[in-house]
Design a protein around this motif. Structure first.
Motif, PDB file in Angstrom:
ATOM      1  N   GLU A  42       0.846  -1.194   0.000  1.00  0.00           N
ATOM      2  CA  GLU A  42       0.000   0.000   0.000  1.00  0.00           C
ATOM      3  C   GLU A  42       0.881   1.244   0.000  1.00  0.00           C
ATOM      4  O   GLU A  42       0.690   2.168   0.776  1.00  0.00           O
ATOM      5  N   ASN A  43       1.899   1.211  -0.869  1.00  0.00           N
ATOM      6  CA  ASN A  43       2.837   2.327  -1.037  1.00  0.00           C
ATOM      7  C   ASN A  43       3.821   2.480   0.122  1.00  0.00           C
ATOM      8  O   ASN A  43       4.469   3.529   0.245  1.00  0.00           O
ATOM      9  N   GLN A  44       3.958   1.442   0.984  1.00  0.00           N
ATOM     10  CA  GLN A  44       4.947   1.532   2.047  1.00  0.00           C
ATOM     11  C   GLN A  44       6.336   1.205   1.511  1.00  0.00           C
ATOM     12  O   GLN A  44       6.495   0.462   0.537  1.00  0.00           O
ATOM     13  N   SER A  45       7.349   1.763   2.143  1.00  0.00           N
ATOM     14  CA  SER A  45       8.736   1.582   1.718  1.00  0.00           C
ATOM     15  C   SER A  45       9.172   0.132   1.900  1.00  0.00           C
ATOM     16  O   SER A  45       8.882  -0.497   2.919  1.00  0.00           O
ATOM     17  N   GLY A  46       9.866  -0.419   0.896  1.00  0.00           N
ATOM     18  CA  GLY A  46      10.349  -1.794   0.986  1.00  0.00           C
ATOM     19  C   GLY A  46      10.513  -2.428  -0.383  1.00  0.00           C
ATOM     20  O   GLY A  46      10.597  -1.724  -1.397  1.00  0.00           O
ATOM     21  N   PHE A  47      10.536  -3.758  -0.410  1.00  0.00           N
ATOM     22  CA  PHE A  47      10.683  -4.496  -1.666  1.00  0.00           C
ATOM     23  C   PHE A  47       9.320  -5.042  -2.067  1.00  0.00           C
ATOM     24  O   PHE A  47       8.699  -5.809  -1.331  1.00  0.00           O
ATOM     25  N   VAL A  48       8.849  -4.648  -3.266  1.00  0.00           N
ATOM     26  CA  VAL A  48       7.525  -5.056  -3.718  1.00  0.00           C
ATOM     27  C   VAL A  48       7.621  -6.197  -4.725  1.00  0.00           C
ATOM     28  O   VAL A  48       8.596  -6.324  -5.467  1.00  0.00           O
ATOM     29  N   PHE A  49       6.564  -7.022  -4.744  1.00  0.00           N
ATOM     30  CA  PHE A  49       6.474  -8.169  -5.649  1.00  0.00           C
ATOM     31  C   PHE A  49       5.015  -8.237  -6.087  1.00  0.00           C
ATOM     32  O   PHE A  49       4.133  -8.595  -5.304  1.00  0.00           O
ATOM     33  N   VAL A  50       4.750  -7.858  -7.350  1.00  0.00           N
ATOM     34  CA  VAL A  50       3.379  -7.661  -7.826  1.00  0.00           C
ATOM     35  C   VAL A  50       3.101  -8.588  -9.004  1.00  0.00           C
ATOM     36  O   VAL A  50       3.929  -8.726  -9.913  1.00  0.00           O
ATOM     37  N   SER A  51       1.927  -9.207  -8.994  1.00  0.00           N
ATOM     38  CA  SER A  51       1.563 -10.177 -10.030  1.00  0.00           C
ATOM     39  C   SER A  51       1.221  -9.496 -11.352  1.00  0.00           C
ATOM     40  O   SER A  51       0.971  -8.287 -11.408  1.00  0.00           O
ATOM     41  N   PHE A  52       1.161 -10.299 -12.409  1.00  0.00           N
ATOM     42  CA  PHE A  52       0.834  -9.784 -13.745  1.00  0.00           C
ATOM     43  C   PHE A  52      -0.523  -9.091 -13.760  1.00  0.00           C
ATOM     44  O   PHE A  52      -0.677  -7.993 -14.320  1.00  0.00           O
ATOM     45  N   ASP A  53      -1.533  -9.714 -13.130  1.00  0.00           N
ATOM     46  CA  ASP A  53      -2.875  -9.127 -13.158  1.00  0.00           C
ATOM     47  C   ASP A  53      -3.066  -8.024 -12.119  1.00  0.00           C
ATOM     48  O   ASP A  53      -4.123  -7.393 -12.053  1.00  0.00           O
ATOM     49  N   GLY A  54      -2.045  -7.775 -11.293  1.00  0.00           N
ATOM     50  CA  GLY A  54      -2.111  -6.698 -10.312  1.00  0.00           C
ATOM     51  C   GLY A  54      -2.942  -7.014  -9.085  1.00  0.00           C
ATOM     52  O   GLY A  54      -3.086  -6.171  -8.190  1.00  0.00           O
ATOM     53  N   LYS A  55      -3.465  -8.246  -8.986  1.00  0.00           N
ATOM     54  CA  LYS A  55      -4.318  -8.598  -7.848  1.00  0.00           C
ATOM     55  C   LYS A  55      -3.503  -8.963  -6.606  1.00  0.00           C
ATOM     56  O   LYS A  55      -3.982  -8.799  -5.479  1.00  0.00           O
ATOM     57  N   ASN A  56      -2.311  -9.487  -6.801  1.00  0.00           N
ATOM     58  CA  ASN A  56      -1.445  -9.832  -5.678  1.00  0.00           C
ATOM     59  C   ASN A  56      -0.317  -8.816  -5.586  1.00  0.00           C
ATOM     60  O   ASN A  56       0.549  -8.752  -6.465  1.00  0.00           O
ATOM     61  N   GLY A 284      10.863  -4.951  -7.101  1.00  0.00           N
ATOM     62  CA  GLY A 284      11.979  -4.053  -6.832  1.00  0.00           C
ATOM     63  C   GLY A 284      11.713  -3.181  -5.618  1.00  0.00           C
ATOM     64  O   GLY A 284      10.702  -3.323  -4.930  1.00  0.00           O
ATOM     65  N   GLU A 285      12.621  -2.251  -5.378  1.00  0.00           N
ATOM     66  CA  GLU A 285      12.501  -1.372  -4.215  1.00  0.00           C
ATOM     67  C   GLU A 285      11.559  -0.206  -4.505  1.00  0.00           C
ATOM     68  O   GLU A 285      11.650   0.432  -5.550  1.00  0.00           O
ATOM     69  N   TRP A 286      10.694   0.064  -3.534  1.00  0.00           N
ATOM     70  CA  TRP A 286       9.760   1.176  -3.624  1.00  0.00           C
ATOM     71  C   TRP A 286      10.075   2.195  -2.538  1.00  0.00           C
ATOM     72  O   TRP A 286      10.066   1.873  -1.351  1.00  0.00           O
ATOM     73  N   ASN A 287      10.380   3.412  -2.967  1.00  0.00           N
ATOM     74  CA  ASN A 287      10.577   4.536  -2.056  1.00  0.00           C
ATOM     75  C   ASN A 287      11.573   4.208  -0.929  1.00  0.00           C
ATOM     76  O   ASN A 287      11.270   4.382   0.256  1.00  0.00           O
ATOM     77  N   VAL A 288      12.742   3.745  -1.312  1.00  0.00           N
ATOM     78  CA  VAL A 288      13.818   3.478  -0.359  1.00  0.00           C
ATOM     79  C   VAL A 288      14.902   4.531  -0.583  1.00  0.00           C
ATOM     80  O   VAL A 288      15.453   4.639  -1.691  1.00  0.00           O
ATOM     81  N   ASN A 289      15.194   5.303   0.444  1.00  0.00           N
ATOM     82  CA  ASN A 289      16.147   6.421   0.327  1.00  0.00           C
ATOM     83  C   ASN A 289      15.774   7.339  -0.836  1.00  0.00           C
ATOM     84  O   ASN A 289      16.619   7.730  -1.645  1.00  0.00           O
ATOM     85  N   GLU A 290      14.468   7.638  -0.920  1.00  0.00           N
ATOM     86  CA  GLU A 290      13.910   8.536  -1.936  1.00  0.00           C
ATOM     87  C   GLU A 290      14.111   8.024  -3.365  1.00  0.00           C
ATOM     88  O   GLU A 290      14.097   8.806  -4.326  1.00  0.00           O
ATOM     89  N   THR A 291      14.286   6.729  -3.499  1.00  0.00           N
ATOM     90  CA  THR A 291      14.456   6.126  -4.831  1.00  0.00           C
ATOM     91  C   THR A 291      13.511   4.939  -4.993  1.00  0.00           C
ATOM     92  O   THR A 291      13.369   4.124  -4.074  1.00  0.00           O
ATOM     93  N   THR A 292      12.874   4.854  -6.162  1.00  0.00           N
ATOM     94  CA  THR A 292      12.076   3.688  -6.545  1.00  0.00           C
ATOM     95  C   THR A 292      12.735   3.065  -7.771  1.00  0.00           C
ATOM     96  O   THR A 292      13.069   3.768  -8.721  1.00  0.00           O
TER      97      THR A 292
END
Length: 342
Positions: A42-56, A284-292
């Motif tokens: 939910e836009n929190q900082s960390g490493f994201v892993f998102v499915s093709f259909d965007g549901k997971n 990949g990384e989302w919003n870590v040290n001001e970098t996505t």
């Protein structure tokens, strides 16, 4: 490498973690999650892993994890042994029928492009960490990852395609398409050039409403392992409030889905007859040290009782089914070449 020893303990303890190395970087990074909770992104900082259909949309949160970085030791044991995985004539014919159906749909005017894929299954027991070491050393220009969550599964890959990088208010993305075996004098066909142009035009068009100062490079050839692709770099400036909107616009790109996007997505779900899961999603990384820094999940493998290599190809009106099947075979070698069997 100390990180590998900790990762093995974490894996045996059934705790989530991700190891990853960015393209052309010699540092291995890792998030070790402190519990086995499945966190929804939910836009929190960390490493994201998102499915093709965007549901997971899974995230290993920075605030709930231990983070380490370590120089990759290229003296680590390393082995290349391409395993022989047979594709039955039935599997081949089914994929060729899917390609032919796709071409008919394009010629009818319903689509400009479609991207179809197939699974390659095998049951060998894999040495997970040794195989990942092979990925690190074999594909230094790719984004190389090993992701594990007991409630998601075990995935690894070496993807050549960046979805989006944002630093401060500057963003970069790429249009990557067209595939052939790499040689010193690569020549691209009209079909491959058109396929890549569709991706470039789509990305630029979808950036216009959300970004400023957009710049587009001329297309050029890049090497990814034993393969060559056509690549265009696209960059510009973007406000913080438009970052998530841009990702939503870009994913899935025509490089993994097709055009028009939503109709192509529906076609894929209805006609591929399997769930892509996290293949052709993003990570990949989302919003870590001001970098996505996000990448499309290509050239990847899911490791389970039955292991799965995922491969696909872009279809245009000029596609030939046999050639597209050969392209998927070539792409599968990226993973087949580095697998270590126990």
């Amino acid at each position: 490498m100390k990180i590998f020893e900790i990762a093995k303990v974490h894996f045996q303890s059934n705790l989530p973690f991700v190891l990853f190395a960015e393209p052309n970087e010699s540092h291995l990074k890792v998030y070790f999650q402190n519990d086995d909770e499945l966190h929804q992104f939910e836009n929190q900082s960390g490493f994201v892993f998102v499915s093709f259909d965007g549901k997971n949309k899974v995230v290993i949160p920075k605030e709930n994890s231990e983070y380490y970085s370590e120089e990759i030791n290229y003296e680590l044991d390393f082995d290349i042994q391409s395993i022989d995985i047979k594709t039955s004539s039935e599997e081949k014919n089914k994929f060729k029928e899917l390609v032919e159906t796709s071409v008919k749909e394009i010629l009818s005017g319903k689509f400009d492009k479609l991207v179809v894929s197939r699974k390659i299954n095998f049951q060998n027991k894999i040495d997970v960490f040794q195989t990942y070491i092979n990925i690190l050393k074999t594909y230094p220009t790719a984004f190389r990852y090993l992701f594990f969550h007991p409630k998601v599964g075990l995935w690894m890959g070496a993807t050549p395609e960046q979805l989006l990088k944002i630093e401060a208010n500057h963003f970069e993305t790429v249009a990557l398409a067209g595939t052939q075996l790499f040689s010193e004098q690569v020549e691209w066909t009209e079909k491959e050039i058109q396929e890549q142009l569709f991706v470039t035009d789509y990305i630029v068009e979808n950036c216009k409403d959300l970004a400023l100062d957009i710049e587009v490079s001329p297309p050029f050839t890049v090497q990814a392992g034993k393969l060559a692709h056509i690549k265009t770099k696209i960059s510009g400036s973007i406000s913080k409030e438009n970052e998530a909107k841009l990702i939503s616009k870009l994913h899935p790109t025509p490089a993994v889905c097709g055009l028009p996007k939503e109709k192509a997505k529906e076609f894929i779900i209805e006609n591929e007859n399997y769930d892509r899961k996290f293949y052709a999603g993003f990570l990949g990384e989302w919003n870590v040290n001001e970098t996505t820094n996000l990448f499309v999940n290509l050239r990847c493998m899911e490791i389970d009782a039955v292991n799965t290599i995922y491969v696909g190809c872009g279809i245009t009106k000029n596609s030939i089914a046999e050639n597209e099947f050969i392209e998927t075979q070539n792409k599968s070698e990226t993973i087949k070449n580095i697998i270590i069997i126990k």
